[in-house]
Design an enzyme around this catalytic site. Structure first.
Site, PDB file in Angstrom:
ATOM      1  N   LYS A  75     -52.655  44.009 -84.554  1.00  0.00           N
ATOM      2  CA  LYS A  75     -51.791  43.124 -85.366  1.00  0.00           C
ATOM      3  C   LYS A  75     -51.687  41.749 -84.728  1.00  0.00           C
ATOM      4  O   LYS A  75     -51.721  40.721 -85.401  1.00  0.00           O
ATOM      5  CB  LYS A  75     -50.399  43.769 -85.539  1.00  0.00           C
ATOM      6  CG  LYS A  75     -50.450  45.002 -86.454  1.00  0.00           C
ATOM      7  CD  LYS A  75     -49.172  45.827 -86.434  1.00  0.00           C
ATOM      8  CE  LYS A  75     -49.388  47.123 -87.219  1.00  0.00           C
ATOM      9  NZ  LYS A  75     -48.254  48.032 -87.232  1.00  0.00           N
ATOM     10  N   GLN A  91     -42.620  48.840 -84.357  1.00  0.00           N
ATOM     11  CA  GLN A  91     -43.710  49.816 -84.475  1.00  0.00           C
ATOM     12  C   GLN A  91     -43.144  51.243 -84.478  1.00  0.00           C
ATOM     13  O   GLN A  91     -42.374  51.613 -83.587  1.00  0.00           O
ATOM     14  CB  GLN A  91     -44.704  49.621 -83.318  1.00  0.00           C
ATOM     15  CG  GLN A  91     -45.928  50.507 -83.393  1.00  0.00           C
ATOM     16  CD  GLN A  91     -46.835  50.201 -84.593  1.00  0.00           C
ATOM     17  OE1 GLN A  91     -47.055  49.045 -84.946  1.00  0.00           O
ATOM     18  NE2 GLN A  91     -47.335  51.233 -85.233  1.00  0.00           N
ATOM     19  N   ASP A  98     -42.664  44.744 -92.861  1.00  0.00           N
ATOM     20  CA  ASP A  98     -43.178  46.096 -93.116  1.00  0.00           C
ATOM     21  C   ASP A  98     -42.660  46.622 -94.461  1.00  0.00           C
ATOM     22  O   ASP A  98     -43.196  47.591 -94.996  1.00  0.00           O
ATOM     23  CB  ASP A  98     -42.731  47.060 -92.002  1.00  0.00           C
ATOM     24  CG  ASP A  98     -43.833  47.320 -90.977  1.00  0.00           C
ATOM     25  OD1 ASP A  98     -45.013  47.057 -91.295  1.00  0.00           O
ATOM     26  OD2 ASP A  98     -43.505  47.769 -89.866  1.00  0.00           O
TER      27      ASP A  98
END
Ligand code: NAP
Length: 293
Positions: free
Chosen positions: A53, A97, A120
């Site tokens: 990422k 994460q 997200d």
């Protein structure tokens, strides 16, 4: 699409097109979009996902920040980090994460993220807005799959679509999007899970099968109708002594035997994975634009 051979849904090639598009958009900005990633603990797979990422950000001209916290970080301390990121005007979007260590409540953490920075798209507000077909950050994997469907002009209107796996990050939001009244939607969606019966019969009538269950090679040729489209989300590390790292990624579809029956199929690796990474960049760009209109 050719009738004699299947079309490969090439996520690497499509992701390269999208990266260029995002890079071009970014070139005109004085300030650069900034994505932060919070990583708790030392899980090997999570560490490599986060590194990808960060690299993606560099590739398209975004800034990035990596906040690494130890495995024994308390929930209270992680909430403080989140509050600091919510307040930090140099960060336009951020992710925590997953999975988190078991002593931390995932939903408590996700609900604490400022929804305007929740790239997200896991905050309950985004889940609710997605359900109502209101603008929201679409989670990266469903976003990537829709971009793939759109690019390869796979018809969804009236199509029988079978999704295997009902997770909050993949199957469930995808089922809502593909059944919604939208250009990429209007499908007749069946959402299968571990308690589903007659799984093979459901799959055999599907025009589109999307496998997202995390069981390598689960979808076999006898479960697929001739001429179906198959999208493989699964990525499981399986042992592979011939590979330098000792493992390789395997999808949920028995690609070798299924591909020739399909009109189009996505490979693993090189299918949904690269497009998931674009989904995060896209949401970060959108977050930046909404904070810098
Ligand atoms: P998850 O949270 O583990 O959920 C798996 C889902 O599959 C659950 O709904 C489960 O049913 C269902 N399932 C399990 N065994 C089944 C069976 N035998 N028959 C039917 N359904 C079954 O999964 P996830 O996080 O969505 O991930 C799924 C896979 O996609 C994993 O391999 C993951 O690594 C991969 N993934 C890839 C990307 C990418 O970018 N390529 C992104 C995200 C995930 P229950 O609900 O009944 O337990």
């Amino acid at each position: 699409m050719s009738r004699n051979s299947f079309q490969l849904l090439d996520g690497n090639a499509l992701a390269a097109l999208w990266k260029q598009k995002i890079k071009d958009a970014c070139a005109s900005f004085k300030q650069k979009p900034c994505l932060a990633a919070v990583l708790v603990g030392n899980d090997g797979a999570s560490q490599s996902y986060v590194q990808f990422k960060i690299k993606d950000c560099t590739d398209v001209g975004f800034e990035s920040k990596l906040i690494q916290l130890s495995e024994d970080t308390t929930q209270a301390s992680l909430l403080e980090t989140i509050e600091a990121l919510n307040q930090d005007t140099s960060v336009h979007g951020y992710i925590v994460q997953l999975p988190l260590p078991s002593h931390i409540n995932e939903q408590t953490i996700l609900a604490a993220i400022d929804p305007t920075k929740d790239v997200d798209g896991f905050h309950p507000l985004h889940a609710g807005r997605l359900m109502l077909s209101l603008p929201s950050f679409v989670p990266a994997t469903p976003w990537g799959i829709l971009a793939m469907i759109n690019h390869y002009q796979i018809p969804t209107e009236g199509a029988e679509i079978v999704i295997i796996g009902r997770s909050h990050i993949v199957g469930r939001p995808l089922s809502v999007l593909l059944s919604s009244s939208a250009k990429y939607g209007n499908g007749t969606v069946t959402l299968l899970h571990s308690k589903s019966k007659n799984l093979k019969a459901h799959c055999l009538r599907a025009d589109i099968i999307i496998a997202a269950l995390g069981k390598p090679g689960f979808v076999t040729a006898d479960m697929v109708k001739q001429g179906a489209v198959v999208i493989d989300v699964g990525t499981t590390r399986v042992q592979d002594p011939s590979s330098a790292r000792g493992w390789r990624l395997k999808g949920d579809v028995d690609f070798e035997h299924v591909a020739s029956k399909t009109l189009a199929i996505s490979p693993v690796p090189g299918g949904v994975g690269p497009m998931t990474r674009i989904g995060l960049l896209y949401n970060t760009l959108e977050a930046f634009k909404s904070l810098n209109p």
